[in-house]
Design an enzyme around this catalytic site. Structure first.
Site, PDB file in Angstrom:
ATOM      1  N   HIS A 116       0.869  -1.189   0.000  1.00 15.96           N
ATOM      2  CA  HIS A 116       0.000   0.000   0.000  1.00 15.96           C
ATOM      3  C   HIS A 116       0.908   1.243   0.000  1.00 15.96           C
ATOM      4  CE1 HIS A 116      -2.716   2.943   2.035  1.00 15.96           C
ATOM      5  NE2 HIS A 116      -3.707   2.218   1.533  1.00 15.96           N
ATOM      6  N   ASP A 192       2.873  -5.484   7.452  1.00 14.58           N
ATOM      7  CA  ASP A 192       1.662  -4.676   7.385  1.00 14.58           C
ATOM      8  C   ASP A 192       0.478  -5.636   7.501  1.00 14.58           C
ATOM      9  OD1 ASP A 192      -0.553  -3.266   6.693  1.00 14.58           O
ATOM     10  OD2 ASP A 192       0.298  -2.356   4.892  1.00 14.58           O
ATOM     11  N   GLN A 195      -4.746  -5.639   6.317  1.00 11.38           N
ATOM     12  CA  GLN A 195      -5.823  -6.419   5.685  1.00 11.38           C
ATOM     13  C   GLN A 195      -5.952  -7.823   6.274  1.00 11.38           C
ATOM     14  OE1 GLN A 195      -8.132  -5.336   3.789  1.00 11.38           O
ATOM     15  NE2 GLN A 195      -7.264  -3.378   3.169  1.00 11.38           N
ATOM     16  N   LYS A 218     -10.407  -1.032  10.394  1.00  7.16           N
ATOM     17  CA  LYS A 218     -10.679  -2.146   9.475  1.00  7.16           C
ATOM     18  C   LYS A 218     -11.143  -3.396  10.234  1.00  7.16           C
ATOM     19  CE  LYS A 218      -7.300  -0.519   6.083  1.00  7.16           C
ATOM     20  NZ  LYS A 218      -8.056  -0.001   4.944  1.00  7.16           N
ATOM     21  N   CYS A 355      -4.789   2.771  -3.628  1.00  4.87           N
ATOM     22  CA  CYS A 355      -3.525   3.209  -3.011  1.00  4.87           C
ATOM     23  C   CYS A 355      -2.406   2.206  -3.285  1.00  4.87           C
ATOM     24  CB  CYS A 355      -3.678   3.453  -1.507  1.00  4.87           C
ATOM     25  SG  CYS A 355      -4.815   4.766  -1.121  1.00  4.87           S
TER      26      CYS A 355
HETATM   27  C1  LIG Z   1      -2.571  -3.104   3.280  1.00  6.95           C
HETATM   28  C2  LIG Z   1      -2.835  -1.735   3.825  1.00  6.95           C
HETATM   29  N1  LIG Z   1      -1.871  -1.094   4.491  1.00  6.95           N
HETATM   30  C3  LIG Z   1      -2.056   0.126   5.015  1.00  6.95           C
HETATM   31  C4  LIG Z   1      -3.246   0.784   4.876  1.00  6.95           C
HETATM   32  C5  LIG Z   1      -3.399   2.149   5.459  1.00  6.95           C
HETATM   33  O1  LIG Z   1      -4.411   2.155   6.408  1.00  6.95           O
HETATM   34  P1  LIG Z   1      -4.904   3.546   7.039  1.00  6.95           P
HETATM   35  O2  LIG Z   1      -5.376   4.379   5.897  1.00  6.95           O
HETATM   36  O3  LIG Z   1      -5.982   3.142   7.977  1.00  6.95           O
HETATM   37  O4  LIG Z   1      -3.734   4.141   7.720  1.00  6.95           O
HETATM   38  C6  LIG Z   1      -4.290   0.172   4.176  1.00  6.95           C
HETATM   39  C7  LIG Z   1      -5.573   0.865   3.958  1.00  6.95           C
HETATM   40  O5  LIG Z   1      -6.331   0.552   3.081  1.00  6.95           O
HETATM   41  C8  LIG Z   1      -4.079  -1.118   3.644  1.00  6.95           C
HETATM   42  O6  LIG Z   1      -5.049  -1.769   2.983  1.00  6.95           O
END
Ligand SMILES: Cc1ncc(COP(=O)(O)O)c(C=O)c1O
Length: 398
Positions: A116, A192, A195, A218, A355
């Site tokens: 992301h 990370d 998800q 999430k 993103c």
């Molecule tokens: C895999 C992953 N990492 C990081 C993020 C960033 O999350 P946030 O916008 O809640 O900081 C997301 C958000 O969609 C994501 O899907």
């Protein structure tokens, strides 16, 4: 099949809603909403600061939340749990509080091309700043990291950062294999879990990351609360990223000594309601049972995957090794048009680059539709998605 729709008040207000956008943000169970309301009605105070009843109570609730998160991810100590606003803030804290301190021009940082943006840009900026190299592990058409790419992790690699499940294509990465390679050269392993947490078994005991991040919103918690997990010996070497109240021991006119972990990394008045929401969300997940969630979401995802694959006007990306999300396109129709027509049939999906622009550019489909699933979805929701996609076909093809 388990469907917990009645736990989520949003569906009382949007009776026809088919919500297939949980990968962007989850809906909130009543239990979580009630806990937050109750906090503001009966317990609200400033944590860590006062000697009065409400302040003490707020501190206790905040620290209880840390304990619940610690147990949920199987960390060793509560001092390994740092509260942030979201995964993005956790990743920036890692970049600017930690990696920046150690990154040298002759070193490299290795990311997955499936990362992301929040797990790319902070490290890209540091590489620009220092002259260090930013490398990507490329994937096949399904999103799986190509085995030979792992040789990019070498003696000069300071950190390897990957998502457990890609929000851009859904693939579930082989975390162990990638981290084994990183550990062999003493690189920092950053996971990370944005998800995967709440959708899969995310235990730091089994996955063994050095650092891990996720967002509360999430997994049924409110927006504005996130987590950074770090092994204690690693967090000890972090510099504060934000400074101010609550993170100090003593402040002199010209110098400051800092509080112990984790407060040292949590400057300012903290989001107690957010932590209570996150704690309650985890209690809700435990009540439903993570195994039940995993099996229900997987069943739903595979049902949708098979149904989508049957449609000759749909291109589905990736294979069955995935989290609770599917990316696809209606051939020759822009995803934004698809999402708008689906919305007119009460089906909420995400459309765009998710993103993940480097991934989308690499895979040569710059924009896709994404349907993602949660425990309140049912097979009827998937059927409604398929029905609405046929309506898209009618509008554009016939
Ligand atoms: C895999 C992953 N990492 C990081 C993020 C960033 O999350 P946030 O916008 O809640 O900081 C997301 C958000 O969609 C994501 O899907």
């Amino acid at each position: 099949m388990l469907s917990r729709k009645s736990d989520f008040p949003i569906f009382d207000h949007h009776k026809k809603l088919v919500y297939l956008d949980s990968a962007a943000t989850s809906q909130k169970p009543k239990m979580v909403i009630d806990a937050i309301k109750n906090y503001y009605e009966t317990q609200n105070g400033s944590p860590h600061r006062g000697a009065h009843l409400l302040s003490i109570e707020s501190t206790r609730l905040y620290e209880d939340g840390r304990e619940v998160v610690k147990n949920f991810i199987e960390a060793d100590e509560t001092s390994e749990i740092v509260f942030t606003r979201n995964a993005t803030e956790s990743l920036n804290l890692i970049a600017y509080g930690y990696i920046r301190k150690f990154l040298k021009p002759d070193q490299n940082i290795v990311l997955s091309i499936t990362n992301h943006h929040s797990n790319i840009i902070p490290f890209q900026r540091l590489c620009h700043e220092t002259g260090a190299e930013l490398r990507y592990l490329y994937c096949d058409d399904n999103g799986s990291i190509i085995e030979s790419e792992l040789s990019k992790i070498d003696q000069n690699t300071l950190m390897v950062s990957i998502p457990m499940i890609s929000n851009g294509i859904g693939i579930k990465h082989d975390v162990k294999k990638i981290f084994d390679q990183a550990k062999a050269v003493n690189a920092i392993c950053l996971l990370d879990a944005a998800q995967s947490i709440g959708h899969d078994d995310v235990s730091v005991k089994t996955l063994k990351p050095d650092l891990m991040v996720f967002s509360g919103h999430k997994i049924f918690a409110p927006q504005g609360i996130g987590v950074l997990y770090g092994k204690k010996e690693i967090l000890e070497t972090f510099d504060p990223f934000l400074s101010g109240g609550d993170m100090i021991e003593y402040v002199e006119e010209q110098s400051t000594t800092y509080a112990d972990l984790p407060e040292r990394l949590e400057a300012g008045t903290q989001n107690v309601a957010g932590v209570i929401g996150l704690k309650t969300a985890i209690e809700y997940i435990n009540e439903v049972g993570l195994e039940n969630i995993i099996s229900q979401e997987q069943e739903m995802t595979m049902y949708a995957f098979d149904a989508l694959e049957q449609l000759d006007f749909i291109e589905v990306y990736g294979n069955r090794n995935r989290g609770a999300l599917i990316t696809f396109n209606v051939k020759d129709v822009h995803p934004h048009d698809v999402a708008s027509i689906l919305d007119s049939h009460h089906v909420a999906i995400r459309a765009g680059h998710h993103c993940c622009q480097p991934l989308m550019k690499y895979l040569k489909h710059p924009s896709t539709c994404r349907a993602s699933f949660s425990i309140f979805n049912s097979k009827e929701d998937v059927d409604q998605l398929i029905y609405a996609l046929h309506q898209v076909k009618e509008v554009f093809y016939e």
